[in-house]
Design an enzyme around this catalytic site. Sequence first.
Site, PDB file in Angstrom:
ATOM      1  N   TYR A 148      53.813  40.631  12.894  1.00 43.19           N
ATOM      2  CA  TYR A 148      55.146  41.335  12.225  1.00 43.19           C
ATOM      3  C   TYR A 148      55.634  42.488  13.067  1.00 43.19           C
ATOM      4  CZ  TYR A 148      58.036  43.762   8.687  1.00 43.19           C
ATOM      5  OH  TYR A 148      59.064  44.256   8.032  1.00 43.19           O
ATOM      6  N   ASP A 243      53.483  46.218  20.309  1.00 49.15           N
ATOM      7  CA  ASP A 243      53.704  46.818  19.046  1.00 49.15           C
ATOM      8  C   ASP A 243      52.549  47.429  18.395  1.00 49.15           C
ATOM      9  OD1 ASP A 243      54.478  47.478  16.533  1.00 49.15           O
ATOM     10  OD2 ASP A 243      55.608  45.680  16.063  1.00 49.15           O
ATOM     11  N   LYS A 271      54.410  54.573  11.552  1.00 48.19           N
ATOM     12  CA  LYS A 271      53.212  54.899  10.648  1.00 48.19           C
ATOM     13  C   LYS A 271      52.577  56.239  10.875  1.00 48.19           C
ATOM     14  CE  LYS A 271      53.333  50.149   8.810  1.00 48.19           C
ATOM     15  NZ  LYS A 271      53.403  48.949   9.755  1.00 48.19           N
TER      16      LYS A 271
HETATM   17  C1  LIG Z   1      54.937  48.271   9.937  1.00 49.87           C
HETATM   18  C2  LIG Z   1      55.170  47.540  11.102  1.00 49.87           C
HETATM   19  C3  LIG Z   1      56.428  47.560  11.704  1.00 49.87           C
HETATM   20  C4  LIG Z   1      57.569  47.947  10.676  1.00 49.87           C
HETATM   21  O1  LIG Z   1      57.835  49.408  10.680  1.00 49.87           O
HETATM   22  P1  LIG Z   1      58.696  49.951   9.328  1.00 49.87           P
HETATM   23  O2  LIG Z   1      58.456  51.418   9.614  1.00 49.87           O
HETATM   24  O3  LIG Z   1      58.122  49.353   8.245  1.00 49.87           O
HETATM   25  O4  LIG Z   1      60.116  49.346   9.818  1.00 49.87           O
HETATM   26  C5  LIG Z   1      56.617  46.838  12.843  1.00 49.87           C
HETATM   27  N1  LIG Z   1      55.695  46.249  13.521  1.00 49.87           N
HETATM   28  C6  LIG Z   1      54.273  46.844  13.188  1.00 49.87           C
HETATM   29  C7  LIG Z   1      52.976  46.009  14.134  1.00 49.87           C
HETATM   30  C8  LIG Z   1      54.102  47.128  11.839  1.00 49.87           C
HETATM   31  O5  LIG Z   1      52.777  47.034  11.254  1.00 49.87           O
END
Ligand SMILES: *Cc1c(COP(=O)(O)O)cnc(C)c1O
Length: 425
Positions: A148, A243, A271
């Site tokens: 994701y 990511d 995060k």
């Molecule tokens: C949470 C997450 C996102 C998206 O971050 P948001 O602050 O919710 O937009 C993108 N990549 C990864 C790996 C994530 O865990």
Amino acid sequence: MVDHGTGPASRALFERALRVIPGGVHSPVRSWRDVSGTPLFIESSRGAMISDVDGRDYVDFCMSFGPLIFGHGDPDVRRACVAAIDRGWSFGAAEATSLELAELIVSAIPWVDAIRFVNSGTEAVMSAIRLARAVTGRSRVVKFDGCYHGHTDAMLIRAGSGLAGQREASSAGVPDGVTTDTLVAHLDDEETLEQLFTKHPDDIAAVIVEPLPANYGLLPQREQFLQFISELCRTYRALLIFDEVITGFRLGFAGYAGATGIYPDIVTWGKIIGGGFPVGAFAARHEIMEHVAPAGSMYQAGTLSANPLAMTAGLVTLRKLQNETVYAALEELGAYLRDQFDGIDGLAVQQQGSLFWLLPGGMSQVIRRPDRIPAIARERYTELFHDALARGAYLPPSPHECGFLSTAHTRENVNLLRDSLLSDL
Ligand SMILES: *Cc1c(COP(=O)(O)O)cnc(C)c1O
């Protein structure tokens, strides 16, 4: 519905919410649709605990989906943020807090020379992809099924159900042009990725991957596989984007890249980097970051970017994380959780540090891709979630989300979860 854990005050608020907010929530997973329930409305939180509007307390194993590595209401973060709010909470001008945070990160992470702060993980990924395209002059991006990367159009793509190599939007409203430029590969599978590169040798700007995928359960990858991705990128002069929005600063200060020594060209964070406030970031070596406006011609901006309050929370959080005993303690509690759950019949757990994923139904070997997840795990998770809730443990309200531990959690908290699951299985 099996929402015996949801009290009357939460139910009443959810009914009101359904009238004015799509699905009653501002982010889909909060609706509890994946666990066929009515969501709790949270009133307050402290340490490892959350309290709902019906006056019930729960040990929180969801922790805002990751940012709160020191638990709720960390006193150091709170103190610094209260002081910051007295100085003003938005300037739309240069200030020193984001500089301090940038310097702290750049000095600690060897593959990064410069960083830009944004407001979410989604924004970080969106910008990282644009940057990779600007640097390479190419348009295609490879992502993996089961990773994701937020809800930017280019990342709302999954493998198609038809012919190999076909792909489709995973959301309405994503135009065909976008599906053409996003290629989809499979986790734990060298062959498909190599085929994509053979087919599009000069078109791929970047490969983006969660080095430890943690948004479709926890799907640990073989280190050789990550190494393979990295080498292919080098061969075909595509950029590698890690990511690390969820894994960054969680498994160690330098994230998964730091743990494996496999370094990306561009990294995205979110995060934890905002200490619980809305923050994202992307970072890379100078020669890449020089393309970002106003230094370069890749446009990227934000009215509230590097918001002083969020930067303060991030700075305090990251400074506290530089004390390595934090990770040792989280590691130990994570291992304790795994040991407690491992022998339980009908339950499997995949765990790395303070991230864990519960699979009711068990499994025979490590699961590394989403299509290897037994369907029964998903079906049984609903029951497990509600039984844990009834005994005071709040798990993520979806079988696809990982559980999170923080430094505020104790072995007793873990035991409570274990006992609630034992009584169910
Ligand atoms: C949470 C997450 C996102 C998206 O971050 P948001 O602050 O919710 O937009 C993108 N990549 C990864 C790996 C994530 O865990």
